[in-house]
Design a protein around this motif. Sequence first.
Motif, short mmCIF file in Angstrom:
data_model
loop_
_atom_site.label_atom_id
_atom_site.label_comp_id
_atom_site.label_asym_id
_atom_site.label_seq_id
_atom_site.Cartn_x
_atom_site.Cartn_y
_atom_site.Cartn_z
N ILE A 45 119.17 -42.31 -48.05
CA ILE A 45 119.42 -43.54 -47.24
C ILE A 45 119.02 -44.78 -48.37
N LEU B 155 104.37 -49.40 -36.53
CA LEU B 155 105.36 -48.45 -36.86
C LEU B 155 105.13 -47.24 -36.28
N VAL C 265 111.04 -40.00 -42.87
CA VAL C 265 112.59 -40.31 -43.53
C VAL C 265 112.92 -41.84 -42.85
N LEU C 266 112.26 -41.98 -41.72
CA LEU C 266 112.78 -43.16 -40.95
C LEU C 266 111.91 -44.40 -41.59
N PRO D 253 112.02 -45.73 -46.26
CA PRO D 253 112.80 -46.77 -46.61
C PRO D 253 112.14 -48.18 -46.66
N THR D 254 111.44 -48.53 -45.87
CA THR D 254 110.78 -49.72 -45.84
C THR D 254 110.16 -50.31 -47.18
#
Lengths: 298, 285
Positions: A104, A146, A164-165, A168-169
């Motif tokens: 990602i 979150l 996984v979500l 990336p932050t």
Amino acid sequence: MSAQAGARRPIAATGRRPINWRRTRRLTGLMVALLFFLFLAFFPIFFMIHGAFVADYDLIDPSVSPFWFSRPLTLTHLTYLFDHTNFVVWAKNSAVVSGAVVAITLVVCLPGGYALARLRFAGAQNIGIAIFMTYLVPPILLFLPLVQIVGNVFNLLNTKWALVLVYPTFTIPFCLWLMMGFFRRIPIEIEEAALVDGCNRWQAVWHVVLPVSVPGILTAAIFAFTLSMQDFIYALVMVSPSAEKVLTIGIPTELIRGDVFYWGELFTAALIPAVVVATLYNFFLDYFVEGITGGAIK
Amino acid sequence: MYILLLVGYPFFLALYFSLSSVTVAGGDNGYVGLSNFLQLGEDPQFWTAFLNSWVFTFVGEIGKAVLGISLAFLLLALLREARSRFGRGSVWVIRGLIMIPWTMPISLAIWGWKWMYDPQFSVINRVLGDWLHVMQHPYPDWLGDPLFTRIAIVAVIIWKGFPFTAVIVLAGLTSIPQDIFDAAKVDGAGWLRTWHYVITPMIAPILFIGLIFDVTYTLADVTIVYLLSNGGPYGTTEILPTIAYHTGIQGGNLSHGAADALVLFPFLLIAMVFFLRLLYRRQEA
């Protein structure tokens, strides 16, 4: 590279005379200081290595030196991990999560970094800085909302995909910043040359820019990986079923049962991923430093 | 956009949580203004955490600075020696070993410390007490006594961070041309003066960015305290991130948890403003 490239001029060789006492003294001093720091950095790790291989009784037997062993060394901790715990599952989860996060991150950061470095639209620079700023917003401010979002909106709570979500932050801001720096250092002339030779912009990027930015892409990938391996808080609050846990959280929650620490297993389980991450990180440490200080040095 | 969604939205949600009264069980009772923050102010537990957060960070920062700067000079000297002697590879390996505390994920490396602080089998107590007789009975209970637990936590914070300080300072040092060191030497400047008048001004931006990074990281890190003491004994070593976790997740009071964490934000904001100003000033130059 900055660390090595910086020592630009070699100190003139002073070892012409047979014995140079000042130099010898200086070298000895350096070595003593070096040993001190090596000791400082290494001693907690030493106990982990020690504990990973000695028999359980050696750890708690007061007549045995905490630095040595009396019963034969053993691999039972390792085999126990593989046979009686979910260690393999956690390792797989860690790999899947980190792999997906890397993917990602790259998908976002390659075009993003290129656009921010090259296209001269208004405020491109400011956007870059703003994105980097979000890296300074720590997970601890975001984890409560979150959890709600991941739970209520995406319904992914208690699966590894929640991680996984959210990973990336913090991987994207840093890697975007890195990639921006890398793309900026590639001279625009080689692209223009490609354009003159009949490539369109897309081909110029694909055939000319990407091949020379492989080190940069690799660096971004490695950092997305190591950063996601270093997270603890998100994994702690979002994933509780054993089969979905990643390594960092599986170890403290399942190798400590009540008050009983499975020390040998704990050390073994921690050492394996830790050594992998530390080694990778070290290969790319210079880029990390450059990424942080980049804005300041040039 | 992704970033905006994944950082911006939660951030505002956090703000909203802190200004309203949301619990996991009871849903949302609407906007309550600053009352969550005011309630925090009356909670002694909050002030303990607030104070601890700053003390740990501050003392940790001093420790890291002392060790990190010395290490940076050592590495610089070694690099210069090594170029004429052993080749770069050796220095690279040595640096890799020294960097271990920083490069290993702390949630994994911390088990070595946990073992050293073990109440029964503490290696520290066995070496200093039983062997060297530096300590007398009763030996410190590293994770059971408020004072010693604090020391234990700060020790880990310093251990984790000093290699980072070192590489940042080293990056600064290597950006200074050797001529300038030579000039300072010719002018008769001692080590301290060289550091204060020559080196620091030149690498101030790098030092500052490194400092901002490290302070942000240390203030917001939950891992070390959570895994070492979990705020204990009796909540004396709680820091803001751990009470945010304890009230927000374990206590189910999202609003208070979010408020606990958001208290950090003004300070992070100040850090960011400084960071931005540095970047812009650099660009103009």
